[in-house]
Design a protein around this motif. Sequence first.
Motif, PDB file in Angstrom:
ATOM      1  N   GLN A   1      42.150  40.860  49.888  1.00 46.48           N
ATOM      2  CA  GLN A   1      42.207  41.327  51.189  1.00 46.48           C
ATOM      3  C   GLN A   1      43.003  42.992  50.953  1.00 46.48           C
ATOM      4  N   TYR A   2      42.427  43.720  51.800  1.00 48.76           N
ATOM      5  CA  TYR A   2      42.919  45.190  51.779  1.00 48.76           C
ATOM      6  C   TYR A   2      43.398  46.028  53.023  1.00 48.76           C
ATOM      7  N   ILE A   3      44.725  46.228  52.994  1.00 46.87           N
ATOM      8  CA  ILE A   3      45.097  47.025  54.369  1.00 46.87           C
ATOM      9  C   ILE A   3      45.117  48.800  53.885  1.00 46.87           C
ATOM     10  N   TYR A   4      44.129  49.221  54.692  1.00 50.61           N
ATOM     11  CA  TYR A   4      43.948  50.408  54.338  1.00 50.61           C
ATOM     12  C   TYR A   4      44.632  51.631  55.334  1.00 50.61           C
ATOM     13  N   LYS A   5      44.957  51.102  56.541  1.00 52.46           N
ATOM     14  CA  LYS A   5      45.865  51.645  57.436  1.00 52.46           C
ATOM     15  C   LYS A   5      46.692  50.777  58.250  1.00 52.46           C
ATOM     16  N   GLY A   6      47.989  51.157  58.453  1.00 49.54           N
ATOM     17  CA  GLY A   6      48.864  50.167  59.396  1.00 49.54           C
ATOM     18  C   GLY A   6      49.648  49.506  58.512  1.00 49.54           C
ATOM     19  N   ARG A   7      50.317  48.358  59.130  1.00 43.77           N
ATOM     20  CA  ARG A   7      51.217  47.480  58.532  1.00 43.77           C
ATOM     21  C   ARG A   7      50.792  46.005  58.855  1.00 43.77           C
ATOM     22  N   LEU A   8      50.605  45.297  58.024  1.00 46.33           N
ATOM     23  CA  LEU A   8      50.114  43.872  58.156  1.00 46.33           C
ATOM     24  C   LEU A   8      51.403  42.824  57.842  1.00 46.33           C
ATOM     25  N   LEU A   9      51.645  41.925  58.738  1.00 42.75           N
ATOM     26  CA  LEU A   9      52.513  41.000  58.436  1.00 42.75           C
ATOM     27  C   LEU A   9      52.010  39.771  57.947  1.00 42.75           C
ATOM     28  N   VAL A  10      52.444  39.177  56.738  1.00 45.50           N
ATOM     29  CA  VAL A  10      51.916  38.100  55.867  1.00 45.50           C
ATOM     30  C   VAL A  10      52.787  37.009  55.648  1.00 45.50           C
ATOM     31  N   GLN A  11      52.443  35.765  55.863  1.00 46.31           N
ATOM     32  CA  GLN A  11      53.192  34.754  55.483  1.00 46.31           C
ATOM     33  C   GLN A  11      52.400  33.643  54.742  1.00 46.31           C
ATOM     34  N   VAL A  12      52.948  32.799  53.748  1.00 51.79           N
ATOM     35  CA  VAL A  12      52.166  31.993  53.066  1.00 51.79           C
ATOM     36  C   VAL A  12      53.012  30.639  52.980  1.00 51.79           C
ATOM     37  N   ASN A  13      52.305  29.504  53.691  1.00 50.98           N
ATOM     38  CA  ASN A  13      52.897  28.350  53.845  1.00 50.98           C
ATOM     39  C   ASN A  13      53.984  28.587  54.898  1.00 50.98           C
ATOM     40  N   ASP A  14      55.626  27.877  54.531  1.00 51.49           N
ATOM     41  CA  ASP A  14      56.586  28.126  55.383  1.00 51.49           C
ATOM     42  C   ASP A  14      57.539  29.201  54.848  1.00 51.49           C
ATOM     43  N   GLY A  15      56.730  30.249  53.896  1.00 56.45           N
ATOM     44  CA  GLY A  15      58.008  31.110  53.320  1.00 56.45           C
ATOM     45  C   GLY A  15      58.197  32.452  54.279  1.00 56.45           C
ATOM     46  N   GLN A  16      58.720  33.295  53.790  1.00 52.22           N
ATOM     47  CA  GLN A  16      59.252  34.489  54.476  1.00 52.22           C
ATOM     48  C   GLN A  16      58.110  35.125  54.924  1.00 52.22           C
ATOM     49  N   MET A  17      58.352  36.066  56.012  1.00 50.11           N
ATOM     50  CA  MET A  17      57.203  36.763  56.513  1.00 50.11           C
ATOM     51  C   MET A  17      57.455  38.032  55.959  1.00 50.11           C
ATOM     52  N   GLU A  18      56.280  38.525  55.306  1.00 53.25           N
ATOM     53  CA  GLU A  18      56.313  40.020  54.491  1.00 53.25           C
ATOM     54  C   GLU A  18      55.552  40.954  55.372  1.00 53.25           C
ATOM     55  N   THR A  19      55.935  42.042  54.932  1.00 50.69           N
ATOM     56  CA  THR A  19      55.405  43.269  55.773  1.00 50.69           C
ATOM     57  C   THR A  19      54.755  44.277  54.762  1.00 50.69           C
ATOM     58  N   LEU A  20      53.588  44.347  54.793  1.00 49.49           N
ATOM     59  CA  LEU A  20      52.714  45.256  53.778  1.00 49.49           C
ATOM     60  C   LEU A  20      52.394  46.535  54.421  1.00 49.49           C
ATOM     61  N   LEU A  21      52.779  47.524  53.731  1.00 50.16           N
ATOM     62  CA  LEU A  21      52.513  48.787  54.176  1.00 50.16           C
ATOM     63  C   LEU A  21      51.370  49.582  53.466  1.00 50.16           C
ATOM     64  N   ALA A  22      50.142  49.993  54.259  1.00 53.15           N
ATOM     65  CA  ALA A  22      49.119  50.570  54.023  1.00 53.15           C
ATOM     66  C   ALA A  22      49.687  51.766  52.760  1.00 53.15           C
ATOM     67  N   PRO A  23      48.814  52.015  51.834  1.00 53.65           N
ATOM     68  CA  PRO A  23      47.613  51.172  51.542  1.00 53.65           C
ATOM     69  C   PRO A  23      48.091  49.785  50.429  1.00 53.65           C
ATOM     70  N   ALA A  24      47.662  48.867  50.506  1.00 48.53           N
ATOM     71  CA  ALA A  24      48.159  47.710  49.865  1.00 48.53           C
ATOM     72  C   ALA A  24      47.212  46.612  49.893  1.00 48.53           C
ATOM     73  N   ALA A  25      47.335  45.781  49.040  1.00 50.45           N
ATOM     74  CA  ALA A  25      46.188  44.506  48.633  1.00 50.45           C
ATOM     75  C   ALA A  25      46.950  43.326  48.730  1.00 50.45           C
ATOM     76  N   PHE A  26      46.282  42.194  48.739  1.00 56.80           N
ATOM     77  CA  PHE A  26      46.947  40.891  48.513  1.00 56.80           C
ATOM     78  C   PHE A  26      45.710  39.908  48.296  1.00 56.80           C
ATOM     79  N   ILE A  27      46.147  38.921  47.491  1.00 58.75           N
ATOM     80  CA  ILE A  27      44.918  37.941  47.072  1.00 58.75           C
ATOM     81  C   ILE A  27      45.360  36.559  47.834  1.00 58.75           C
ATOM     82  N   THR A  28      44.303  36.154  48.583  1.00 63.04           N
ATOM     83  CA  THR A  28      44.261  34.677  49.149  1.00 63.04           C
ATOM     84  C   THR A  28      43.654  34.025  48.328  1.00 63.04           C
TER      85      THR A  28
END
Length: 276
Positions: free
Chosen positions: A34-61
């Motif tokens: 998963q890749y965020i090229y522009k903007g901010r994406l909020l990500v949470q895995v299971n019941d963990g803490q919500m994280e803010t990803l600031l572009a450019p950033a990637a994450f693996i699902t």
Amino acid sequence: MDYFSDLDFVCAGSLMNRNLWNKGRYFDGYFGLQYIYKGRLLVQVNDGQMETLLAPAAFITFPGARWHYGPSPEQEVEHSWLCFQGERVQRYLKSGLLALKASDVGIPIREGDHFHLLLKTAIRLFQQGQDNPILHGKMVLLLEELLLEASEANLALQERDVLSLHGNRIHALMDKLSANPEHPWDFPKEAQRLSLSYVHFRKLFRQISGLPPGQFLRRCRLKKAETLLATTEERCGEVAQHSGFPDQAQFCRIFRQKYSFSPLEYRKRFAGFRME
């Protein structure tokens, strides 16, 4: 082209997203870049803490987790993805090319435009159809290049975190070495005290000081010897002992290598001066 047949692509795409959220999404048996090229994406895995990803950033699902992600309020996000599965993934996991994290999932991408171009090219090939083995092989190679760039960025992030965690301790040790170079320092024990392997400790020490620990200590001992030679009347053997050198012969040899003249010649030249 059977060489690439051990990897299948499940889905790929890109969108500009302002309000669409994926809530409780499972990736059933497949993985996603998963890749965020522009903007901010909020990500949470299971019941963990919500994280803010600031572009450019990637994450693996990955399978086995519940994923929640969507745009930050009042933010438009350009989000691209490439999802895959197959036996080849096990090689990625075993080699470390694909690292799975359920927290601190974001991977800052240094060359954002280049990463975006590679991913858009892979998405375009996917949309042209996977039945063509040539196009499929190109997609696999593009995915592996993307994973390699993400892996390098992740390693750089880990090294930065380690430096942040241990940097002050390394600096404190450097101060102790400078103040007390004559002590019988044991660097493997110092590494253990910092909960680091000696190899990792030596690497961090060199990154911070510019020298391996042994060379740094030798420089500190020579500096103390300079001061003693210039400001005291101690004999050469005493200077060696008080500076941390095991014997006079070694001290004289190392000193001459450094300054191109002997300790006694140094004293004649600089007696009365304190070297800073």
